[in-house]
Design a protein around this motif. Sequence first.
Motif, PDB file in Angstrom:
ATOM      1  N   ARG A 127       0.836  -1.195   0.000  1.00  0.00           N
ATOM      2  CA  ARG A 127       0.000   0.000   0.000  1.00  0.00           C
ATOM      3  C   ARG A 127       0.873   1.248   0.000  1.00  0.00           C
ATOM      4  O   ARG A 127       1.896   1.306   0.670  1.00  0.00           O
ATOM      5  CB  ARG A 127      -0.911   0.010   1.235  1.00  0.00           C
ATOM      6  CG  ARG A 127      -1.886  -1.158   1.273  1.00  0.00           C
ATOM      7  CD  ARG A 127      -2.769  -1.088   2.508  1.00  0.00           C
ATOM      8  NE  ARG A 127      -3.726  -2.184   2.545  1.00  0.00           N
ATOM      9  CZ  ARG A 127      -4.604  -2.390   3.511  1.00  0.00           C
ATOM     10  NH1 ARG A 127      -4.613  -1.555   4.559  1.00  0.00           N
ATOM     11  NH2 ARG A 127      -5.444  -3.410   3.458  1.00  0.00           N
ATOM     12  N   ALA A 128       0.425   2.261  -0.733  1.00  0.00           N
ATOM     13  CA  ALA A 128       1.181   3.508  -0.838  1.00  0.00           C
ATOM     14  C   ALA A 128       1.273   4.184   0.523  1.00  0.00           C
ATOM     15  O   ALA A 128       0.343   4.134   1.340  1.00  0.00           O
ATOM     16  CB  ALA A 128       0.529   4.431  -1.853  1.00  0.00           C
ATOM     17  N   VAL A 129       2.409   4.819   0.765  1.00  0.00           N
ATOM     18  CA  VAL A 129       2.680   5.528   2.018  1.00  0.00           C
ATOM     19  C   VAL A 129       3.098   6.947   1.673  1.00  0.00           C
ATOM     20  O   VAL A 129       3.863   7.165   0.721  1.00  0.00           O
ATOM     21  CB  VAL A 129       3.798   4.812   2.811  1.00  0.00           C
ATOM     22  CG1 VAL A 129       4.265   5.672   3.980  1.00  0.00           C
ATOM     23  CG2 VAL A 129       3.324   3.452   3.308  1.00  0.00           C
ATOM     24  N   ASP A 130       2.623   7.914   2.440  1.00  0.00           N
ATOM     25  CA  ASP A 130       3.050   9.301   2.285  1.00  0.00           C
ATOM     26  C   ASP A 130       4.275   9.515   3.164  1.00  0.00           C
ATOM     27  O   ASP A 130       4.171   9.474   4.402  1.00  0.00           O
ATOM     28  CB  ASP A 130       1.927  10.242   2.696  1.00  0.00           C
ATOM     29  CG  ASP A 130       2.304  11.719   2.552  1.00  0.00           C
ATOM     30  OD1 ASP A 130       3.450  12.006   2.150  1.00  0.00           O
ATOM     31  OD2 ASP A 130       1.450  12.573   2.857  1.00  0.00           O
ATOM     32  N   PRO A 131       5.459   9.732   2.582  1.00  0.00           N
ATOM     33  CA  PRO A 131       6.664   9.930   3.405  1.00  0.00           C
ATOM     34  C   PRO A 131       6.537  11.074   4.408  1.00  0.00           C
ATOM     35  O   PRO A 131       7.181  11.050   5.463  1.00  0.00           O
ATOM     36  CB  PRO A 131       7.758  10.223   2.358  1.00  0.00           C
ATOM     37  CG  PRO A 131       7.256   9.607   1.094  1.00  0.00           C
ATOM     38  CD  PRO A 131       5.767   9.773   1.145  1.00  0.00           C
ATOM     39  N   GLN A 132       5.710  12.067   4.094  1.00  0.00           N
ATOM     40  CA  GLN A 132       5.519  13.174   5.021  1.00  0.00           C
ATOM     41  C   GLN A 132       4.801  12.724   6.293  1.00  0.00           C
ATOM     42  O   GLN A 132       4.963  13.319   7.352  1.00  0.00           O
ATOM     43  CB  GLN A 132       4.717  14.294   4.345  1.00  0.00           C
ATOM     44  CG  GLN A 132       5.378  14.896   3.116  1.00  0.00           C
ATOM     45  CD  GLN A 132       6.634  15.688   3.456  1.00  0.00           C
ATOM     46  OE1 GLN A 132       6.656  16.432   4.415  1.00  0.00           O
ATOM     47  NE2 GLN A 132       7.672  15.534   2.657  1.00  0.00           N
ATOM     48  N   GLN A 133       4.000  11.671   6.180  1.00  0.00           N
ATOM     49  CA  GLN A 133       3.299  11.130   7.348  1.00  0.00           C
ATOM     50  C   GLN A 133       4.192  10.193   8.158  1.00  0.00           C
ATOM     51  O   GLN A 133       4.060  10.101   9.372  1.00  0.00           O
ATOM     52  CB  GLN A 133       2.050  10.362   6.890  1.00  0.00           C
ATOM     53  CG  GLN A 133       1.039  11.184   6.129  1.00  0.00           C
ATOM     54  CD  GLN A 133       0.102  11.947   7.046  1.00  0.00           C
ATOM     55  OE1 GLN A 133      -0.310  11.440   8.077  1.00  0.00           O
ATOM     56  NE2 GLN A 133      -0.230  13.171   6.667  1.00  0.00           N
ATOM     57  N   VAL A 134       5.097   9.500   7.465  1.00  0.00           N
ATOM     58  CA  VAL A 134       5.938   8.486   8.114  1.00  0.00           C
ATOM     59  C   VAL A 134       7.251   9.076   8.604  1.00  0.00           C
ATOM     60  O   VAL A 134       7.799   8.646   9.623  1.00  0.00           O
ATOM     61  CB  VAL A 134       6.192   7.312   7.140  1.00  0.00           C
ATOM     62  CG1 VAL A 134       7.180   6.310   7.725  1.00  0.00           C
ATOM     63  CG2 VAL A 134       4.877   6.630   6.797  1.00  0.00           C
ATOM     64  N   GLY A 135       7.770  10.071   7.890  1.00  0.00           N
ATOM     65  CA  GLY A 135       9.025  10.697   8.284  1.00  0.00           C
ATOM     66  C   GLY A 135      10.239   9.956   7.757  1.00  0.00           C
ATOM     67  O   GLY A 135      10.132   8.954   7.040  1.00  0.00           O
ATOM     68  N   LEU A 136      11.423  10.464   8.095  1.00  0.00           N
ATOM     69  CA  LEU A 136      12.672   9.828   7.698  1.00  0.00           C
ATOM     70  C   LEU A 136      12.896   8.580   8.541  1.00  0.00           C
ATOM     71  O   LEU A 136      12.715   8.599   9.757  1.00  0.00           O
ATOM     72  CB  LEU A 136      13.838  10.798   7.872  1.00  0.00           C
ATOM     73  CG  LEU A 136      13.853  12.005   6.931  1.00  0.00           C
ATOM     74  CD1 LEU A 136      14.930  12.990   7.356  1.00  0.00           C
ATOM     75  CD2 LEU A 136      14.064  11.568   5.492  1.00  0.00           C
ATOM     76  N   LYS A 137      13.331   7.500   7.899  1.00  0.00           N
ATOM     77  CA  LYS A 137      13.450   6.206   8.575  1.00  0.00           C
ATOM     78  C   LYS A 137      14.818   5.596   8.311  1.00  0.00           C
ATOM     79  O   LYS A 137      15.476   5.902   7.318  1.00  0.00           O
ATOM     80  CB  LYS A 137      12.368   5.242   8.059  1.00  0.00           C
ATOM     81  CG  LYS A 137      10.941   5.703   8.298  1.00  0.00           C
ATOM     82  CD  LYS A 137      10.545   5.529   9.755  1.00  0.00           C
ATOM     83  CE  LYS A 137      10.456   4.057  10.112  1.00  0.00           C
ATOM     84  NZ  LYS A 137      10.224   3.865  11.568  1.00  0.00           N
ATOM     85  N   ASP A 138      15.240   4.709   9.213  1.00  0.00           N
ATOM     86  CA  ASP A 138      16.357   3.819   8.901  1.00  0.00           C
ATOM     87  C   ASP A 138      15.990   2.369   9.175  1.00  0.00           C
ATOM     88  O   ASP A 138      16.786   1.474   8.960  1.00  0.00           O
ATOM     89  CB  ASP A 138      17.634   4.211   9.662  1.00  0.00           C
ATOM     90  CG  ASP A 138      17.432   4.306  11.156  1.00  0.00           C
ATOM     91  OD1 ASP A 138      17.091   3.290  11.778  1.00  0.00           O
ATOM     92  OD2 ASP A 138      17.642   5.392  11.722  1.00  0.00           O
ATOM     93  N   VAL A 139      14.759   2.137   9.667  1.00  0.00           N
ATOM     94  CA  VAL A 139      14.203   0.801   9.837  1.00  0.00           C
ATOM     95  C   VAL A 139      12.780   0.821   9.306  1.00  0.00           C
ATOM     96  O   VAL A 139      12.021   1.763   9.576  1.00  0.00           O
ATOM     97  CB  VAL A 139      14.177   0.369  11.320  1.00  0.00           C
ATOM     98  CG1 VAL A 139      13.560  -1.021  11.469  1.00  0.00           C
ATOM     99  CG2 VAL A 139      15.568   0.382  11.928  1.00  0.00           C
ATOM    100  N   VAL A 140      12.408  -0.208   8.531  1.00  0.00           N
ATOM    101  CA  VAL A 140      11.032  -0.349   8.080  1.00  0.00           C
ATOM    102  C   VAL A 140      10.612  -1.797   8.302  1.00  0.00           C
ATOM    103  O   VAL A 140      11.378  -2.724   8.045  1.00  0.00           O
ATOM    104  CB  VAL A 140      10.862   0.060   6.597  1.00  0.00           C
ATOM    105  CG1 VAL A 140      11.706  -0.822   5.666  1.00  0.00           C
ATOM    106  CG2 VAL A 140       9.390   0.031   6.180  1.00  0.00           C
ATOM    107  N   LEU A 141       9.402  -1.990   8.798  1.00  0.00           N
ATOM    108  CA  LEU A 141       8.886  -3.339   9.011  1.00  0.00           C
ATOM    109  C   LEU A 141       8.374  -3.876   7.687  1.00  0.00           C
ATOM    110  O   LEU A 141       7.417  -3.348   7.110  1.00  0.00           O
ATOM    111  CB  LEU A 141       7.772  -3.332  10.060  1.00  0.00           C
ATOM    112  CG  LEU A 141       7.237  -4.721  10.439  1.00  0.00           C
ATOM    113  CD1 LEU A 141       8.331  -5.569  11.089  1.00  0.00           C
ATOM    114  CD2 LEU A 141       6.029  -4.603  11.357  1.00  0.00           C
TER     115      LEU A 141
END
Length: 496
Positions: A440-454
């Motif tokens: 499913r599409a994700v809005d990076p502005q909602q999730v933020g900068l990451k270095d781990v993703v499930l």
Amino acid sequence: MKRRQFLTCAATALAAPALMTRRAFAAEPGAPLPIPAVMEIGPDAGHTLTARNGTRAFMDGAPSPTLGYEQDYLGPLLRFQRGRTANIDVVNRTDDPITAHWHGMHVPGHLDGGPQLAFAPGQTWSPELPVDHPAATLWYHSHVHGQTADQVYRGLAGMIIVDDPDVDAGLPDDYGFNDIPLIVQDRNFDRSGRMSYDLGMMGVMQGFRGSEILVNGAIRPKLTVPGGLVRLRVLNASNARIYDFSFADGRTFHQVGTDGGLLPAPMGRTTLQLAPAERAEIVVDFADRAPARLVSRDVGSGGMMGGGSMMGGGGMMNGGGNSDSTFEVMSFDVGDAAVTAPATLPKTLPSDIRDMGEPVRTRSFRLNLHGGGMMGSMFNTLIGRDGQAMGINGDSYDMNRIDQAMQLNETELWRIDADMQAHPFHVHGTSFQVISQGGRAVDPQQVGLKDVVLVDGPTEILVRFDKCATAETPFMYHCHILEHEDAGMMGQFTVS
């Protein structure tokens, strides 16, 4: 004197709960939450972080052998400032090789603290870290291949805060008063009350899960907070457990940051899921002065061998055992201290999320459980074609093999999928943007900068590297279920 300055000199003492056992009964909660001492790291010499053997009585009369940086279990909170070099001497006084991996920091490969940089007992590693990272909550831990799970479990980990002197986010920032680090871990204890790591086949395959919750090294502790806004920096430092946090009274809180820094705006939430190694900054309003309990739903890792519930090595979690149950993490009460600014949350935050541009290439990664099924004889089915239990794209980790070669300042699309269960996927040396998760599409502005993703189904991220890594000291990508990482679910790459 500000509380931050006072707490730099001394940490809150750890009060041990009464002796309990995980098989017979659960440990009683309620010890005061320990607040880690602060080590401000700057360009001057003299900052020493010593890894050492220790002993900690998590329960009365039951000392456990442990590891820690500068203390018996865990380490001090390291505070770095953006734009300011951080000089630190990491000393190994343990019995085995260690590293200090600066998880989430944007530093070159030769400073990253990965497996290639392990150093022996009696040796000192002295990196000079150029701090080029937005304000964020990061962490550090040992990263020796084949020993990471055991060393982190026993205590070789701690939190990092990166401050940006040019940014005022308008958030609570009085450390230890309304700005609180929460290092959340699950641990097992034997019948004598001593911490145990009895890793078996299920522990390797699903990742090891404990039956008691520790926060900053105390079992389900209590914190007294002011009657206003409080910032909680939450780190999932467990080996394998996924948390789905909420407050027992259903109160709304606001997430203001994630792995790589601040979000563009506070986001109202009633639940917060964190996989191993993920971080989140949340702000909770205690103006109602009501006591509160932070709890987690008992989240499964999905599919593999029917592993829906989160079980410890010998029993279920605090009476939990299915995905509909919850267990307590810690509790809060409200004290009489004067409420400090800020009184309200800002509407926007100084986020560092930027347009990464179109990807110039696509790479695919599949996180593998080797063995061709689970019908063979116990451990024999766990061994892949190259002698380890797990891998990525069909190959288990080989320190002498470079798996990928990246180019500096080029954006790539990485497509990641996984066998049989969910896996937290970590990339060294950068922060990335998640653009789809579980298909499913994700809005990076909602999730933020990451270095781990499930990775629980097809997942896509945009990555870009601005730090170099050579074949001698490459960056890693791996599952952050630490038992999976140790079993070979890791690759390494250069950036040039």
